[in-house]
Design an enzyme around this catalytic site. Structure first.
Site, PDB file in Angstrom:
ATOM      1  N   CYS A 280       0.833  -1.204   0.000  1.00  0.00           N
ATOM      2  CA  CYS A 280       0.000   0.000   0.000  1.00  0.00           C
ATOM      3  C   CYS A 280       0.875   1.264   0.000  1.00  0.00           C
ATOM      4  O   CYS A 280       1.835   1.357   0.763  1.00  0.00           O
ATOM      5  CB  CYS A 280      -0.914  -0.007   1.233  1.00  0.00           C
ATOM      6  SG  CYS A 280      -2.028   1.408   1.251  1.00  0.00           S
TER       7      CYS A 280
ATOM      8  N   CYS B  37       0.321   5.029   6.900  1.00  0.00           N
ATOM      9  CA  CYS B  37      -0.307   4.879   8.226  1.00  0.00           C
ATOM     10  C   CYS B  37       0.699   4.194   9.171  1.00  0.00           C
ATOM     11  O   CYS B  37       1.073   3.037   8.924  1.00  0.00           O
ATOM     12  CB  CYS B  37      -1.585   4.062   8.106  1.00  0.00           C
ATOM     13  SG  CYS B  37      -2.649   4.627   6.760  1.00  0.00           S
TER      14      CYS B  37
ATOM     15  N   CYS C 231     -16.253  -9.561   5.819  1.00  0.00           N
ATOM     16  CA  CYS C 231     -15.641  -8.268   5.504  1.00  0.00           C
ATOM     17  C   CYS C 231     -14.370  -8.456   4.677  1.00  0.00           C
ATOM     18  O   CYS C 231     -13.460  -9.177   5.095  1.00  0.00           O
ATOM     19  CB  CYS C 231     -15.326  -7.527   6.807  1.00  0.00           C
ATOM     20  SG  CYS C 231     -14.578  -5.911   6.512  1.00  0.00           S
TER      21      CYS C 231
ATOM     22  N   CYS D  53     -19.330   1.639   8.745  1.00  0.00           N
ATOM     23  CA  CYS D  53     -18.537   1.072   9.839  1.00  0.00           C
ATOM     24  C   CYS D  53     -17.340   1.986   9.994  1.00  0.00           C
ATOM     25  O   CYS D  53     -16.535   2.123   9.065  1.00  0.00           O
ATOM     26  CB  CYS D  53     -18.109  -0.348   9.463  1.00  0.00           C
ATOM     27  SG  CYS D  53     -16.930  -1.079  10.621  1.00  0.00           S
TER      28      CYS D  53
ATOM     29  N   ARG E 127     -17.573  -2.581  18.107  1.00  0.00           N
ATOM     30  CA  ARG E 127     -16.790  -3.817  17.895  1.00  0.00           C
ATOM     31  C   ARG E 127     -15.484  -3.790  18.658  1.00  0.00           C
ATOM     32  O   ARG E 127     -14.683  -2.855  18.515  1.00  0.00           O
ATOM     33  CB  ARG E 127     -16.502  -4.033  16.396  1.00  0.00           C
ATOM     34  CG  ARG E 127     -15.691  -5.311  16.142  1.00  0.00           C
ATOM     35  CD  ARG E 127     -15.575  -5.685  14.680  1.00  0.00           C
ATOM     36  NE  ARG E 127     -16.879  -5.768  14.080  1.00  0.00           N
ATOM     37  CZ  ARG E 127     -17.318  -4.976  13.097  1.00  0.00           C
ATOM     38  NH1 ARG E 127     -16.531  -4.073  12.596  1.00  0.00           N
ATOM     39  NH2 ARG E 127     -18.527  -5.118  12.623  1.00  0.00           N
TER      40      ARG E 127
ATOM     41  N   CYS F 222       0.530   0.479  10.310  1.00  0.00           N
ATOM     42  CA  CYS F 222       0.054  -0.586   9.422  1.00  0.00           C
ATOM     43  C   CYS F 222       1.152  -1.442   8.795  1.00  0.00           C
ATOM     44  O   CYS F 222       2.054  -0.921   8.120  1.00  0.00           O
ATOM     45  CB  CYS F 222      -0.808   0.023   8.321  1.00  0.00           C
ATOM     46  SG  CYS F 222      -1.539  -1.267   7.285  1.00  0.00           S
TER      47      CYS F 222
ATOM     48  N   CYS G 285     -19.382  -6.682   3.824  1.00  0.00           N
ATOM     49  CA  CYS G 285     -18.694  -5.463   4.247  1.00  0.00           C
ATOM     50  C   CYS G 285     -17.392  -5.388   3.449  1.00  0.00           C
ATOM     51  O   CYS G 285     -16.814  -6.428   3.131  1.00  0.00           O
ATOM     52  CB  CYS G 285     -18.396  -5.524   5.750  1.00  0.00           C
ATOM     53  SG  CYS G 285     -17.399  -4.138   6.339  1.00  0.00           S
TER      54      CYS G 285
HETATM   55  N1  SAM Z   1      -6.593   0.386   3.149  1.00  0.00           N
HETATM   56  C1  SAM Z   1      -7.884   0.613   3.638  1.00  0.00           C
HETATM   57  C2  SAM Z   1      -7.954   1.790   4.577  1.00  0.00           C
HETATM   58  O1  SAM Z   1      -6.977   2.092   5.258  1.00  0.00           O
HETATM   59  O2  SAM Z   1      -9.018   2.408   4.660  1.00  0.00           O
HETATM   60  C3  SAM Z   1      -8.538  -0.587   4.288  1.00  0.00           C
HETATM   61  C4  SAM Z   1      -7.747  -1.521   5.163  1.00  0.00           C
HETATM   62  S1  SAM Z   1      -7.027  -0.858   6.641  1.00  0.00           S
HETATM   63  C5  SAM Z   1      -5.989  -2.174   7.154  1.00  0.00           C
HETATM   64  C6  SAM Z   1      -8.393  -0.823   7.803  1.00  0.00           C
HETATM   65  C7  SAM Z   1      -8.136  -0.351   9.202  1.00  0.00           C
HETATM   66  O3  SAM Z   1      -7.427  -1.344   9.938  1.00  0.00           O
HETATM   67  C8  SAM Z   1      -7.302   0.890   9.418  1.00  0.00           C
HETATM   68  O4  SAM Z   1      -8.025   2.061   9.213  1.00  0.00           O
HETATM   69  C9  SAM Z   1      -6.917   0.769  10.875  1.00  0.00           C
HETATM   70  O5  SAM Z   1      -7.875   1.405  11.697  1.00  0.00           O
HETATM   71  C10 SAM Z   1      -6.926  -0.745  11.105  1.00  0.00           C
HETATM   72  N2  SAM Z   1      -5.569  -1.253  11.368  1.00  0.00           N
HETATM   73  C11 SAM Z   1      -4.568  -1.409  10.465  1.00  0.00           C
HETATM   74  N3  SAM Z   1      -3.447  -1.861  11.043  1.00  0.00           N
HETATM   75  C12 SAM Z   1      -3.717  -1.999  12.364  1.00  0.00           C
HETATM   76  C13 SAM Z   1      -2.950  -2.407  13.489  1.00  0.00           C
HETATM   77  N4  SAM Z   1      -1.671  -2.763  13.384  1.00  0.00           N
HETATM   78  N5  SAM Z   1      -3.557  -2.436  14.695  1.00  0.00           N
HETATM   79  C14 SAM Z   1      -4.868  -2.060  14.819  1.00  0.00           C
HETATM   80  N6  SAM Z   1      -5.633  -1.656  13.791  1.00  0.00           N
HETATM   81  C15 SAM Z   1      -5.065  -1.609  12.575  1.00  0.00           C
HETATM   82  C1  DTB Z   2     -11.034  -2.396  11.644  1.00  0.00           C
HETATM   83  O1  DTB Z   2     -11.367  -1.365  12.265  1.00  0.00           O
HETATM   84  N1  DTB Z   2     -10.150  -3.282  12.047  1.00  0.00           N
HETATM   85  C2  DTB Z   2      -9.968  -4.331  11.090  1.00  0.00           C
HETATM   86  C3  DTB Z   2     -11.020  -3.980  10.023  1.00  0.00           C
HETATM   87  N2  DTB Z   2     -11.533  -2.720  10.476  1.00  0.00           N
HETATM   88  C4  DTB Z   2     -10.675  -3.961   8.604  1.00  0.00           C
HETATM   89  C5  DTB Z   2      -8.562  -4.455  10.585  1.00  0.00           C
HETATM   90  C6  DTB Z   2      -7.582  -4.735  11.669  1.00  0.00           C
HETATM   91  C7  DTB Z   2      -6.236  -4.944  11.043  1.00  0.00           C
HETATM   92  C8  DTB Z   2      -5.196  -5.325  12.049  1.00  0.00           C
HETATM   93  C9  DTB Z   2      -3.855  -5.461  11.438  1.00  0.00           C
HETATM   94  C10 DTB Z   2      -3.732  -6.582  10.452  1.00  0.00           C
HETATM   95  O2  DTB Z   2      -4.142  -7.724  10.716  1.00  0.00           O
HETATM   96  O3  DTB Z   2      -3.090  -6.368   9.381  1.00  0.00           O
HETATM   97 FE1  SF4 Z   3      -2.771   1.255   3.398  1.00  0.00          FE
HETATM   98 FE2  SF4 Z   3      -2.661   0.134   5.779  1.00  0.00          FE
HETATM   99 FE3  SF4 Z   3      -3.130   2.740   5.582  1.00  0.00          FE
HETATM  100 FE4  SF4 Z   3      -5.036   0.965   4.789  1.00  0.00          FE
HETATM  101  S1  SF4 Z   3      -4.258   1.276   6.871  1.00  0.00           S
HETATM  102  S2  SF4 Z   3      -4.341   2.808   3.705  1.00  0.00           S
HETATM  103  S3  SF4 Z   3      -3.715  -0.686   4.035  1.00  0.00           S
HETATM  104  S4  SF4 Z   3      -1.244   1.681   4.957  1.00  0.00           S
END
Ligand code: SAM
Ligand code: DTB
Ligand code: SF4
Length: 343
Positions: free
Chosen positions: A71, A75, A115, A206, A278, A78, A146
């Site tokens: 990606c 963030c 989802c 959501c 959640r 992430c 979702c």
């Molecule tokens: N790329 C898309 C976006 O960011 O909208 C969708 C997937 S992204 C992984 C969805 C959500 O997962 C993020 O907004 C964040 O709140 C959560 N998330 C990602 N990495 C995480 C982590 N290490 N711990 C907790 N939540 C996480």
């Molecule tokens: C949300 O708020 N948490 C989920 C879902 N929406 C998509 C994602 C959590 C991702 C945790 C890090 C991972 O497993 O990569």
């Molecule tokens: Fe990309 Fe992760 Fe940010 Fe979603 S949360 S936009 S997957 S870097």
């Protein structure tokens, strides 16, 4: 946090107990709720929860990463950002058939919602076409659908709705003030715009955030304030505990106190009474007791299965035992939330 002087706390808790839907929450009121003695806060959250929901039911969703890694966004939490070296390999968008196989397994394990997550900044139009086919076929299995695919244009949101998408996940993550320390490649307003496009199509929203991003207590107030003052409350509010992943800038961050995490859940429950709250990422690292407190504070949804997107989640054995121990049963369809947005 200490109680702000300007709030009549007795009047506020009495009003909250009625579980009315309000969009005019002030940060001062929300901070006052955070500052309640823990037992008073959890008691109030339980009162609100029981006015709106069946007390011992929890909705079960399953997550699948349909497009992993690579990606372009930054963030800081992430593991899927291409900007950090986390060992997560970039993959292509999954096949429709492989997605369906995972959806059938999710249904067999008791999930009511499936989802699909993609590590995109925003989808391309051809991605929407393929994800649309996945959505239609998952829905035909009798599951709620979702997706979380990044930023959407109004037209993309409409196409997803037309394919049969029930919910779109797009998180605000943290307060407007702390946001810039976590993400620089898109703005808070970009996120609000996508949420508005989704809401305009009539799909359910959501939207939640993460605890453990190095935020101050005021930032948790700010996140919940942003959510509860949206034009309509999100039907589903995921509260994630940061899952720390090696290679991400937030790895090694001081871990938040579990009681503060539970307070965040309780305040979300109180100020968004008809939303599903959640208990989202981070359960693998939590004790059964902490999760039980989160349910007591009004959380009524979790992700099932041994994987979130790329990180671990408690598998069926641990979750089955936990839910049985607590006398929690699966909510088949999240009917209680229907109408929450309309109020
Ligand atoms: N790329 C898309 C976006 O960011 O909208 C969708 C997937 S992204 C992984 C969805 C959500 O997962 C993020 O907004 C964040 O709140 C959560 N998330 C990602 N990495 C995480 C982590 N290490 N711990 C907790 N939540 C996480
Ligand atoms: C949300 O708020 N948490 C989920 C879902 N929406 C998509 C994602 C959590 C991702 C945790 C890090 C991972 O497993 O990569
Ligand atoms: Fe990309 Fe992760 Fe940010 Fe979603 S949360 S936009 S997957 S870097």
């Amino acid at each position: 946090m200490t109680q702000p002087a300007s709030v009549d706390i007795a009047a506020l808790t009495q009003r909250c107990g009625a579980a009315e839907i309000r969009h005019d929450w002030s940060r001062t009121e929300i901070a006052a709720l955070f500052g309640l003695p823990f037992a008073d806060l959890v008691f109030l959250a339980q009162q609100v929860h029981r006015r709106r929901f069946s007390a011992n039911e929890v909705q079960l969703s399953t997550l699948l990463s349909i497009k992993t890694g690579g990606c372009p966004e930054d963030c800081a939490y992430c593991p899927q950002s291409a900007q950090f070296d986390t060992g997560v390999e970039a993959e292509k968008l999954m096949d429709v058939e492989a997605t369906l196989e995972a959806a059938r397994a999710a249904k067999a394990s008791g999930a009511s919602r499936f989802c699909m997550g993609a590590a995109w900044r925003s989808p391309k139009d051809r991605d929407i076409e393929k994800v649309g086919r996945m959505i239609a076929e998952v829905k035909a299995l009798g599951l709620e659908t979702c997706a979380t695919l990044g930023m959407l244009t109004p037209d993309q949101a409409r196409r997803l709705r037309d394919a049969g998408l029930d919910y779109y996940n797009h998180n605000l993550d943290t307060s407007p003030e702390h946001y810039g320390a976590i993400i620089t490649t898109r703005t808070y307003q970009d996120r609000l715009d996508t949420l508005a496009h989704v809401r305009d199509t009539g799909m359910k929203v959501c939207c939640g955030g993460i605890v453990g991003l190095g935020e101050k207590p005021e930032d948790r107030v700010g996140l919940l304030h942003s959510l509860a003052t949206l034009p309509a409350h999100p039907e589903s509010v995921p509260i994630n505990m940061l899952v720390q992943v090696e290679g991400t800038p937030l790895n090694g961050q001081a871990k938040p106190d579990g009681i503060d995490f539970v307070r965040t859940i309780a305040v979300a429950r109180i100020i968004m009474p008809a939303s599903m709250v959640r208990l989202s990422a981070g359960r693998e690292q939590m004790s059964d007791e902490l999760q039980a407190l989160a349910f007591l504070a009004g959380a009524n949804s979790v992700f099932l299965g041994d994987k979130l997107l790329t990180t671990k989640n408690p598998g069926q054995d641990r979750d089955g035992a936990l839910l049985a121990k607590l006398g929690i049963t699966p909510m088949l369809y999240a009917t209680a939330e229907i109408g929450a947005a309309a109020e």
